[in-house]
Design an enzyme around this catalytic site. Structure first.
Site, PDB file in Angstrom:
ATOM      1  N   GLN A 135       0.812  -1.219   0.000  1.00  0.00           N
ATOM      2  CA  GLN A 135       0.000   0.000   0.000  1.00  0.00           C
ATOM      3  C   GLN A 135       0.848   1.274   0.000  1.00  0.00           C
ATOM      4  OE1 GLN A 135      -1.939  -2.326   2.935  1.00  0.00           O
ATOM      5  NE2 GLN A 135      -3.842  -1.251   2.559  1.00  0.00           N
ATOM      6  N   ASP A 173      -6.478   4.082  12.267  1.00  0.00           N
ATOM      7  CA  ASP A 173      -7.693   3.281  12.117  1.00  0.00           C
ATOM      8  C   ASP A 173      -8.548   3.433  13.358  1.00  0.00           C
ATOM      9  OD1 ASP A 173      -7.646   1.607   9.512  1.00  0.00           O
ATOM     10  OD2 ASP A 173      -5.597   1.755  10.216  1.00  0.00           O
ATOM     11  N   ASN A 182      -2.928   1.639  13.931  1.00  0.00           N
ATOM     12  CA  ASN A 182      -2.763   1.948  12.499  1.00  0.00           C
ATOM     13  C   ASN A 182      -2.006   0.790  11.861  1.00  0.00           C
ATOM     14  OD1 ASN A 182      -3.063   3.855  10.270  1.00  0.00           O
ATOM     15  ND2 ASN A 182      -0.850   4.045  10.346  1.00  0.00           N
ATOM     16  N   LYS A 183      -1.770   0.890  10.562  1.00  0.00           N
ATOM     17  CA  LYS A 183      -1.110  -0.181   9.811  1.00  0.00           C
ATOM     18  C   LYS A 183       0.092  -0.751  10.557  1.00  0.00           C
ATOM     19  CE  LYS A 183      -1.824  -1.817   6.617  1.00  0.00           C
ATOM     20  NZ  LYS A 183      -2.508  -3.123   6.518  1.00  0.00           N
TER      21      LYS A 183
HETATM   22  C1  RUB Z   1      -4.742   1.436   6.003  1.00  0.00           C
HETATM   23  C2  RUB Z   1      -4.176   2.271   7.097  1.00  0.00           C
HETATM   24  C3  RUB Z   1      -4.488   3.727   7.090  1.00  0.00           C
HETATM   25  C4  RUB Z   1      -5.729   3.987   7.926  1.00  0.00           C
HETATM   26  C5  RUB Z   1      -6.198   5.442   7.830  1.00  0.00           C
HETATM   27  O1  RUB Z   1      -4.669   0.040   6.300  1.00  0.00           O
HETATM   28  O2  RUB Z   1      -3.529   1.806   7.988  1.00  0.00           O
HETATM   29  O3  RUB Z   1      -3.439   4.452   7.652  1.00  0.00           O
HETATM   30  O4  RUB Z   1      -6.792   3.154   7.497  1.00  0.00           O
HETATM   31  O5  RUB Z   1      -6.646   5.730   6.528  1.00  0.00           O
HETATM   32  P1  RUB Z   1      -5.724  -0.998   5.629  1.00  0.00           P
HETATM   33  P2  RUB Z   1      -7.536   7.017   6.209  1.00  0.00           P
HETATM   34  O6  RUB Z   1      -5.689  -0.759   4.183  1.00  0.00           O
HETATM   35  O7  RUB Z   1      -5.258  -2.349   5.997  1.00  0.00           O
HETATM   36  O8  RUB Z   1      -7.088  -0.686   6.186  1.00  0.00           O
HETATM   37  O9  RUB Z   1      -6.724   8.204   6.603  1.00  0.00           O
HETATM   38  O10 RUB Z   1      -7.774   6.921   4.747  1.00  0.00           O
HETATM   39  O11 RUB Z   1      -8.780   6.906   7.014  1.00  0.00           O
END
Ligand code: RUB
Length: 272
Positions: A135, A173, A182-183
């Site tokens: 990602q 998250d 978070n990730k």
């Molecule tokens: C994605 C991830 C992002 C958060 C925040 O991991 O860790 O940093 O979801 O994203 P995955 P946003 O793809 O495994 O969900 O800022 O877009 O809410």
């Protein structure tokens, strides 16, 4: 036809084709309005267990009698917050900075695009590839399209990459009173960044606040599909970073110290 489209969205959330807490929540809210039942909310939530923005939004929608209006209010709140986060976060970006980012966060991407396109700032973004789903590369492609220079490192070169950077922005998250999920890798990167005196900001809307945090473990097949039968793969999707490693949180409230952010976040979730 509607049913088929619904199944496709569920599958895209499950297999991370719809990705990042904001996008997952938006897709979940829209889907719920087509079949606004408690059971369907449960089914959507179960696809990504570490996503309180999705959970909080669907809990709010299950309880209210004004489902369509509240769904619109939630989507508006998420969008407006994203812009507020972009404006606040971009203040921290100075000309010719090197900025470290992790995985794929639409909140962080908005900050970087805002600084580049609206404020005409020059800077370079450093990122890892972020296995198993790469990602980080996805972030790199999106930023490159916006005219931002990106340097990508393999995951194990994290320290080498961080050494060049002035600030570390990452998504969220889940926020709890003790820190942020978070990730996978965020916690290790934060500890390393702190050792190197690099400020560390988690960026996200306060509706990601939760009391009950569950870390999602995904299929080992994402890491290694065809392997011998005695090999086990463990694949945690997220980790938890204690608030002591954070310099602050960038949310719709601006840039705040972690505990000040949590006080406001609790109110948003309880009063929405
Ligand atoms: C994605 C991830 C992002 C958060 C925040 O991991 O860790 O940093 O979801 O994203 P995955 P946003 O793809 O495994 O969900 O800022 O877009 O809410």
């Amino acid at each position: 036809m509607e049913e088929i489209r619904g199944e496709q969205v569920l599958e895209k959330i499950r297999n991370v084709k719809i990705q990042g807490a904001n996008e997952i929540a938006k897709a979940g809210i829209n889907l719920f309005t087509k079949n606004p039942t408690k059971d369907f909310a449960k089914k959507i939530i179960s696809l990504r267990p570490t996503e309180p923005l999705l959970q909080n939004s669907l809990d709010i929608l299950v309880k209210t009698s004004k489902k369509n209006k509240t769904a619109k209010d939630l989507l508006d709140y998420i969008e407006k917050s994203k812009l507020a986060i972009a404006k606040a976060g971009s203040q921290l970006i100075k000309q010719d900075m090197n900025i470290f980012s992790h995985c794929h966060s639409t909140s962080v991407i908005e900050i970087l695009k805002y600084a580049k396109l609206k404020q005409k700032k020059n800077f370079v973004v450093y990122t890892l590839e972020v296995e198993p789903l790469l990602q980080g590369r996805q972030t790199a492609e999106e930023l490159a399209k916006a005219g931002i220079k990106v340097i990508v490192f393999p995951d194990l070169a994290a320290e080498e990459a961080l050494r060049h950077c002035d600030v570390f922005f990452f998504g969220a998250d889940a926020f709890t009173k003790k820190g942020v999920a978070n990730k996978l890798g965020t916690e290790l990167l934060c500890r390393l960044a702190r050792e190197l005196n690099i400020p560390r900001y988690s960026c996200g809307v306060s509706l990601k606040y939760t009391k009950k945090l569950k870390i999602e473990y995904r299929s080992g097949k994402e890491v290694w599909d065809e392997r011998s039968k005695n090999i086990q793969v463990i694949n945690p999707a997220f980790d938890f970073t204690n608030k002591k490693y954070l310099s602050g949180v960038i949310s719709e409230f601006g840039i705040l110290k972690f505990d000040d952010f949590v006080k406001k976040a609790k109110k948003t979730v309880n009063n929405f």
